[in-house]
Design a protein around this motif. Sequence first.
Motif, PDB file in Angstrom:
ATOM      1  N   SER A 116       0.816  -1.219   0.000  1.00 28.50           N
ATOM      2  CA  SER A 116       0.000   0.000   0.000  1.00 28.50           C
ATOM      3  C   SER A 116       0.844   1.261   0.000  1.00 28.50           C
ATOM      4  O   SER A 116       0.597   2.200  -0.770  1.00 28.50           O
ATOM      5  CB  SER A 116      -0.938   0.014   1.216  1.00 28.50           C
ATOM      6  N   GLU A 117       1.869   1.320   0.844  1.00 26.12           N
ATOM      7  CA  GLU A 117       2.662   2.544   0.966  1.00 26.12           C
ATOM      8  C   GLU A 117       3.734   2.657  -0.106  1.00 26.12           C
ATOM      9  O   GLU A 117       4.424   3.671  -0.188  1.00 26.12           O
ATOM     10  CB  GLU A 117       3.268   2.637   2.364  1.00 26.12           C
ATOM     11  N   LYS A 118       3.857   1.639  -0.951  1.00 21.68           N
ATOM     12  CA  LYS A 118       4.752   1.715  -2.112  1.00 21.68           C
ATOM     13  C   LYS A 118       3.949   1.956  -3.387  1.00 21.68           C
ATOM     14  O   LYS A 118       4.495   1.956  -4.478  1.00 21.68           O
ATOM     15  CB  LYS A 118       5.564   0.419  -2.246  1.00 21.68           C
ATOM     16  N   VAL A 341       9.203   7.816  -3.463  1.00 23.18           N
ATOM     17  CA  VAL A 341       8.903   6.427  -3.098  1.00 23.18           C
ATOM     18  C   VAL A 341       9.875   5.487  -3.792  1.00 23.18           C
ATOM     19  O   VAL A 341      10.414   4.553  -3.180  1.00 23.18           O
ATOM     20  CB  VAL A 341       7.441   6.070  -3.458  1.00 23.18           C
ATOM     21  N   ALA A 347       7.214   7.439   1.909  1.00 27.09           N
ATOM     22  CA  ALA A 347       6.111   6.526   1.633  1.00 27.09           C
ATOM     23  C   ALA A 347       5.073   7.253   0.793  1.00 27.09           C
ATOM     24  O   ALA A 347       5.084   8.487   0.686  1.00 27.09           O
ATOM     25  CB  ALA A 347       5.493   6.037   2.942  1.00 27.09           C
ATOM     26  N   SER A 348       4.177   6.513   0.202  1.00 27.68           N
ATOM     27  CA  SER A 348       3.124   7.114  -0.612  1.00 27.68           C
ATOM     28  C   SER A 348       2.256   8.031   0.224  1.00 27.68           C
ATOM     29  O   SER A 348       1.919   7.725   1.370  1.00 27.68           O
ATOM     30  CB  SER A 348       2.262   6.015  -1.228  1.00 27.68           C
ATOM     31  N   HIS A 349       1.866   9.169  -0.367  1.00 29.21           N
ATOM     32  CA  HIS A 349       0.925  10.089   0.258  1.00 29.21           C
ATOM     33  C   HIS A 349      -0.487   9.914  -0.301  1.00 29.21           C
ATOM     34  O   HIS A 349      -1.399  10.665   0.049  1.00 29.21           O
ATOM     35  CB  HIS A 349       1.386  11.531   0.051  1.00 29.21           C
ATOM     36  N   THR A 351      -2.113   6.337  -0.789  1.00 28.98           N
ATOM     37  CA  THR A 351      -1.839   4.909  -0.726  1.00 28.98           C
ATOM     38  C   THR A 351      -2.914   4.048  -1.375  1.00 28.98           C
ATOM     39  O   THR A 351      -4.027   4.500  -1.653  1.00 28.98           O
ATOM     40  CB  THR A 351      -1.692   4.464   0.743  1.00 28.98           C
TER      41      THR A 351
END
Length: 380
Positions: A116-118, A341, A347-349, A351
Amino acid sequence: MLKIGVIGYGIRISSIVKELVETGEVQLVAVADIDVLGVKKRFQDFEPLKDATFYSDAEEMLKKERLDGVCIGTRCSLHTHYALLVARYNIPMFLEKPVCTNYEDLERLKSILHVSEKTVVSFPLRFTVFTTRIKEMIEGGKCGEIVQVQAYNNVSYGHRYYHKWYRDEKETGGMFMQKATHDFDYINYVLGEIKPVRVCAMKSKQYFKGDKPEGLLCSSCPDAKTCPESPQNIMKHDPAFPGEQCCFAVDTGNEDSGSAIVEYDNGMHVTYTQNFVTKFDAAKRGARFIGTEATLEFDWTKSEMTVYNHRDRFVERHTCPNNAAGHFGADPILIQNFVDVMKGEDASHATLCEGILSAEMCLAARKSAEEHIFVDITRV
């Protein structure tokens, strides 16, 4: 230099790739598309594309290339399929919205929450100047407690969703998926900790409908000269006109207006309405955040924001210069987040979890409108 590959090289993703390359930190090395010749022809003037290796199969590209990131720009119905594929290789990805178009794919996406955060979902509206300022004001107590949000999107280029492949609801997932997914996301982002729990909605098709024969092209239609949506008339005010399938034919899909009410877990609710019939200066996109201390209203199309204080009747007016960059100046911010990222510096803003939540809200709105029921949001 960061090396990226693209799966599905369409118009939207081409603009993302262009800005990625212009950062000076990214190199386009590979493209996977089922229409390689078409991509080369349509984007023949984009120099970085000429040095890329082309594949007709996305998995072959992922196996052969050493990529720092992948951009997924296929038709909407395939976003989930390729997100699941890229996740198997644990590569950061830029995923176009909507992240899915049906409940089955929504459940499949929950199996890759570990990336998710990538995953940077294409939700630029949460990065605009107005969105940032509004969130700061609300969190700073400017409006007091938010008791209601009234959001709207009057689209002035609606014909684009009826003249080409977008007219196929199996591909788009319907118009809540196409537009409301953006608006639900930025509203969730601004509201912060409170979460949606229930949706009811209605939709209708009042203008982009008719009895013209299936498969009719504007070039073959005897009414093309007088039709307000024909290419020769539309292109006078929209040079980006994308196709010429008759939007008043029996095979034209998609509703042309819709409205939803979303209940949140603290009891407050959001109203949202969209339509695709408006033209020119009737365009409007923004919201009113109504709080106990002040009402904050903004409109991206006019670059205006107004704060109406409830205690002293003082009115504050703010303007933001128009930005040539896409999505009201927010695309470069979204793109820089993806670069960071890929570099492992952030991390992704926007997600995958947030993409799934917005998609579920849109699916709930569609289900509610079609079945005339309230639909619960399960949340991930």
